[in-house]
Design an enzyme around this catalytic site. Structure first.
Site: not given
Ligand code: SAM
Ligand code: DTB
Ligand code: SF4
Length: 334
Positions: A74, A78, A81, A118, A149, A209, A281
């Site tokens: 990606c 973030c 992430c 989801c 979802c 959500c 949640r």
């Molecule tokens: N790429 C899309 C976006 O960012 O909207 C969808 C997938 S993204 C992984 C969905 C959500 O997962 C993020 O907005 C964040 O809140 C959560 N998330 C990602 N990595 C995480 C982490 N290491 N710990 C907790 N939540 C995480």
């Molecule tokens: C949300 O709020 N938490 C989920 C879901 N929406 C998509 C994602 C959590 C991701 C945690 C890190 C991972 O597993 O990559």
């Molecule tokens: Fe990309 Fe992760 Fe950010 Fe979603 S949360 S936009 S997958 S870097």
């Protein structure tokens, strides 16, 4: 004996001050949310329980299973992430999964007792051509009798309508943090971009959500700011995931000081009080929580979890363990 209530001057009201730049009432002024966080723990939980039991069956938990249908690579930055191309993590890129693989995973989730499936994709924003295979996944999952979802990044209004037509019940798009902390976590998209996507989702008639992450190094006031911003969305999101940061090696937030678990429980309780009609949640981070902390989260008003051994790229408790936990607590899936 009744618990002390927050001062009337700090309670939410229909004639609260206007938010700067909008014509919308700030139904939950930041000070009122901060005052909830500052309550003695027992008083906060008592209030949360009262709200919870007024609006929900306190023994019911909604189960959502996650699947990453397109992983890694990606372009966004973030800081939490593991899927960002900018962070040297162990996540392997995986292009879009074939339809049959997604439907097989959904079938397993349904058989294990999940009610919602989801599908997550590591996009900044999907291209129109990315939506077609996802629309087929949504239609197939829904045909199994599961709620659907998706979380795919930023959406334009026409894209949200396309997903609605395919049968999408919920779209997950998080605000992630308070507005005044956001810039320390993400620089490649604005807070307003997130609000615009939520508007597009809402306008398409899809349930929203939307939640955030705590434990990223934010201040207590910024935790309150996240909950206040969510609660002041009009209407509030139907579903509010509260994630505890999963610290992944290679991400900039790896090594942050861990949040006190009781502060996490407080965040759930304040979300419950300020968003009485929303599913709250208990989301990412359960793998690092004891059963006792999770039980406190349920007492504080959480009524949904991610269910299944994997979140998107990181582990989640075993389904067997979760079923045993719910049974121990006299709770059930709904
Ligand atoms: N790429 C899309 C976006 O960012 O909207 C969808 C997938 S993204 C992984 C969905 C959500 O997962 C993020 O907005 C964040 O809140 C959560 N998330 C990602 N990595 C995480 C982490 N290491 N710990 C907790 N939540 C995480
Ligand atoms: C949300 O709020 N938490 C989920 C879901 N929406 C998509 C994602 C959590 C991701 C945690 C890190 C991972 O597993 O990559
Ligand atoms: Fe990309 Fe992760 Fe950010 Fe979603 S949360 S936009 S997958 S870097």
């Amino acid at each position: 004996m009744n618990a002390p209530q927050i001062p009337t001057s700090l309670q939410h009201s229909t004639d609260a001050p206007r938010q700067a730049g909008t014509n919308k009432a700030a139904r939950w002024p930041l000070a009122a949310v901060e005052a909830l966080f500052a309550l003695p723990f027992a008083d906060l939980l008592w209030q949360a329980q009262q709200v919870h039991r007024t609006h929900w069956n306190p023994l019911g938990v909604q189960l959502s299973t996650l699947l990453s249908v397109k992983t890694g690579g990606c372009p966004e930055d973030c800081g939490y992430c593991p899927q960002s191309i900018r962070h040297p993590t162990a996540v392997a890129n995986q292009p879009m999964l074939p339809l049959e693989e997604v439907l097989a995973a959904a079938r397993r989730a349904k058989d294990a007792g999940a009610g919602r499936f989801c599908m997550g994709a590591a996009f900044r924003a999907p291209k129109d051509r990315d939506l077609e295979p996802i629309a087929e996944m949504i239609a197939g999952v829904r045909a199994m009798g599961l709620e659907t979802c998706a979380t795919l990044g930023m959406l334009k209004p026409g894209q949200a309508r396309r997903l609605k037509d395919a049968g999408l019940d919920f779209y997950n798009h998080n605000l992630d943090s308070a507005p005044d902390f956001y810039g320390e976590i993400i620089t490649t998209r604005e807070y307003q971009d997130r609000l615009d996507t939520l508007d597009a989702v809402r306008a398409a008639g899809i349930n929203v959500c939307c939640g955030g992450i705590v434990g990223m190094g934010e201040s207590a006031s910024q935790r309150a700011g996240l909950v206040a911003t969510l609660a002041n969305l009009d209407p509030a999101p139907e579903s509010v995931p509260i994630n505890l940061l999963v610290q992944v090696e290679g991400t900039p937030l790896h090594g942050r000081e861990a949040l006190d678990p009781l502060e996490f429980v407080r965040t759930i309780a304040v979300a419950r009080i300020t968003m009485p009609h929303s599913r709250v949640r208990l989301s990412a981070g359960r793998q690092s929580m004891s059963d006792a902390v999770q039980a406190l989260c349920f007492l504080a008003g959480a009524n949904s979890i991610f269910y299944g051994e994997q979140l998107l790229t990181t582990p989640n408790p075993e389904a067997d363990h979760d079923r045993a936990l719910l049974e121990k607590l006299g709770m059930h899936a709904e």
